[in-house]
Design a protein around this motif. Structure first.
Motif, PDB file in Angstrom:
ATOM      1  N   VAL A 189      31.074  -1.280   1.603  1.00  0.00           N
ATOM      2  CA  VAL A 189      29.849  -0.603   2.175  1.00  0.00           C
ATOM      3  C   VAL A 189      29.845  -0.094   3.578  1.00  0.00           C
ATOM      4  CG1 VAL A 189      28.916  -3.069   3.144  1.00  0.00           C
ATOM      5  CG2 VAL A 189      27.367  -1.746   2.340  1.00  0.00           C
ATOM      6  N   ASP A 190      28.792   0.948   3.715  1.00  0.00           N
ATOM      7  CA  ASP A 190      28.987   1.548   4.924  1.00  0.00           C
ATOM      8  C   ASP A 190      28.300   0.653   6.196  1.00  0.00           C
ATOM      9  OD1 ASP A 190      28.581   3.124   7.184  1.00  0.00           O
ATOM     10  OD2 ASP A 190      27.635   4.783   5.988  1.00  0.00           O
TER      11      ASP A 190
ATOM     12  N   ASP B 260      18.199  -0.427   4.014  1.00  0.00           N
ATOM     13  CA  ASP B 260      18.684   0.693   3.469  1.00  0.00           C
ATOM     14  C   ASP B 260      19.660   0.299   2.406  1.00  0.00           C
ATOM     15  OD1 ASP B 260      17.240   2.593   4.650  1.00  0.00           O
ATOM     16  OD2 ASP B 260      18.906   2.953   6.086  1.00  0.00           O
ATOM     17  N   VAL B 261      20.542  -0.723   2.470  1.00  0.00           N
ATOM     18  CA  VAL B 261      21.614  -1.159   1.406  1.00  0.00           C
ATOM     19  C   VAL B 261      20.956  -1.934   0.488  1.00  0.00           C
ATOM     20  CG1 VAL B 261      23.817  -2.335   1.304  1.00  0.00           C
ATOM     21  CG2 VAL B 261      23.618  -0.708   2.923  1.00  0.00           C
TER      22      VAL B 261
ATOM     23  N   ARG C 285      23.325  -5.668  -2.876  1.00  0.00           N
ATOM     24  CA  ARG C 285      24.497  -4.958  -2.608  1.00  0.00           C
ATOM     25  C   ARG C 285      25.239  -5.747  -1.336  1.00  0.00           C
ATOM     26  NH1 ARG C 285      28.851  -3.942  -1.853  1.00  0.00           N
ATOM     27  NH2 ARG C 285      29.816  -1.732  -1.734  1.00  0.00           N
ATOM     28  N   LEU C 286      24.498  -6.197  -0.539  1.00  0.00           N
ATOM     29  CA  LEU C 286      25.156  -6.813   0.862  1.00  0.00           C
ATOM     30  C   LEU C 286      25.586  -8.296   0.623  1.00  0.00           C
ATOM     31  CD1 LEU C 286      25.895  -6.619   3.497  1.00  0.00           C
ATOM     32  CD2 LEU C 286      23.567  -7.255   4.003  1.00  0.00           C
TER      33      LEU C 286
ATOM     34  N   CYS D 194      17.434 -12.092   8.781  1.00  0.00           N
ATOM     35  CA  CYS D 194      17.394 -10.684   9.867  1.00  0.00           C
ATOM     36  C   CYS D 194      16.557  -9.712   9.409  1.00  0.00           C
ATOM     37  CB  CYS D 194      18.804 -10.274   9.569  1.00  0.00           C
ATOM     38  SG  CYS D 194      19.353  -9.345   8.227  1.00  0.00           S
ATOM     39  N   PRO D 195      16.204  -8.930  10.672  1.00  0.00           N
ATOM     40  CA  PRO D 195      15.229  -7.868  10.270  1.00  0.00           C
ATOM     41  C   PRO D 195      15.921  -6.805   9.451  1.00  0.00           C
ATOM     42  CG  PRO D 195      15.387  -8.352  12.760  1.00  0.00           C
ATOM     43  CD  PRO D 195      16.401  -9.166  11.871  1.00  0.00           C
ATOM     44  N   ALA D 196      15.070  -5.845   8.725  1.00  0.00           N
ATOM     45  CA  ALA D 196      15.552  -5.040   7.778  1.00  0.00           C
ATOM     46  C   ALA D 196      16.420  -4.104   8.440  1.00  0.00           C
ATOM     47  CB  ALA D 196      14.390  -4.302   7.129  1.00  0.00           C
TER      48      ALA D 196
END
Length: 339
Positions: A10-11, A18-19, A23-24, A112-114
């Motif tokens: 992942v970037d 965004d991710v 996915r995370l 956590c915040p987005a």
């Protein structure tokens, strides 16, 4: 159900929003499983990556939870995310050691915040993984949720390996009091240096007393002393999280005894004495009232204190806590809902 891009790294510069959560989580699980492949333990049947973990320990299981909130318990301008993650594990694992147990695993919730970067979350996770494995355990899973600020909650699981759990209320008149570590109060000293640098805009002392600053950012207690104390037959034990004086007050009240401590017997480093002089601070504000070292405080029968511990006082008939012959008054430690 497949997750888009799950096969590629992942970037790290993209935001969590965004991710996306799924996915995370794939990335967090990948990191955990990579370490698990080389750090297998018999206690863990199923680890991270399923709906729940499965553990199998011989005898009672020890469980403790701690939460760390950004701006309240840590600051990202003072500590990098990897250090913050490791520190959260130490904070929770110290409670397992205080019962005489060894760490078998951790379960972690990250809020956590987005707009938090993926790299921040992965670094937090790396710190959590590293600290857990250093303690001999494995990350068993957890949760990832949105919030207004970064919050880490670590639940640590431990095993007693046949030992009797050591409670905080078991101190007996005639016992001696002892602590682990070589510099009790070093974390508080490091915090004082960071606050001084922030208030005055002068980082000179941070470089001069780098070891103390490091002790605040990531305490390094020998948590193996918990099981060692159990083997030595400790009567009572707790970890020094909210300040030595607060732990003494708790132990005295729970045990129905009086505790007396000499501050000059508390182990400190020469750099702590020097830093106290430079800042004009009474050293006892760090050694007696300072917290977050996560060293251990124990009560032992005379003559049974194990190596690695320093005797600092005694248990008497009566009630209350006395430091240097005086009843505790304004010398207090951390208050979760204090000013």
């Amino acid at each position: 159900m497949s997750v888009e891009g799950a096969g590629e790294p992942v970037d790290r510069s993209r935001s969590v929003g965004d991710v996306g959560e799924r996915r995370l989580i794939v990335e967090l699980t990948r990191s955990s499983r990579a370490l698990d492949a080389t750090h297998r333990t018999a206690d863990v049947v199923i680890g991270s990556g399923d709906d729940a973990a499965v553990i199998d320990t011989a005898g009672p299981t020890v469980i403790s939870t701690d939460t760390a909130v950004a701006g309240r318990h840590f600051r990202f301008d003072w500590s990098d995310p990897r250090t913050v993650g490791a520190r959260a594990v130490i904070q929770s694992a110290a409670d397992i050691a205080a019962m005489g147990g060894r760490v078998t695993g951790t379960v972690v919730s990250i809020a956590c915040p987005a707009d938090t970067t993926v790299g921040t979350v992965l670094d937090l996770n790396d710190g959590i993984l590293d600290a857990t494995h250093r303690l001999g355990g494995r990350v068993l899973g957890g949760d990832l949720v949105g919030a207004d600020e970064v919050v880490l909650t670590v639940t640590t699981v431990g095993a007693l390996d046949g030992a009797t759990p050591i409670v905080v209320g078991g101190a007996r008149p005639g016992d001696v009091l002892a602590v682990t570590g070589t510099a009790v109060g070093a974390s508080a000293a490091g915090l004082a240096l960071l606050l001084d640098a922030h208030d005055r805009g002068n980082d000179e002392l941070l470089a001069e007393f780098a070891d103390l600053v490091a002790a605040h950012r990531l305490p390094a207690p020998d948590l193996g002393q918990g099981p060692a104390a159990a083997r030595a037959g400790a009567h009572a034990m707790t970890d020094i999280s909210d300040g030595l004086v607060e732990e003494l007050i708790t132990m005295a009240a729970a045990s129905g005894v009086a505790l007396a401590v000499s501050s000059d017997r508390i182990p400190v480093g020469s750099d702590m004495r020097s830093a106290a002089r430079r800042l004009g601070v009474d050293l006892r504000q760090w050694t007696v009232a300072g917290g977050e070292d996560h060293e251990l405080l124990g009560a032992f029968a005379a003559g049974t204190v194990p190596p690695g511990w320093t005797t600092i006082g005694e248990v008497r008939d009566g009630t209350g806590v006395r430091v240097d012959g005086r009843a505790v008054q304004d010398l207090r430690g951390w208050q979760s809902f204090g000013s």
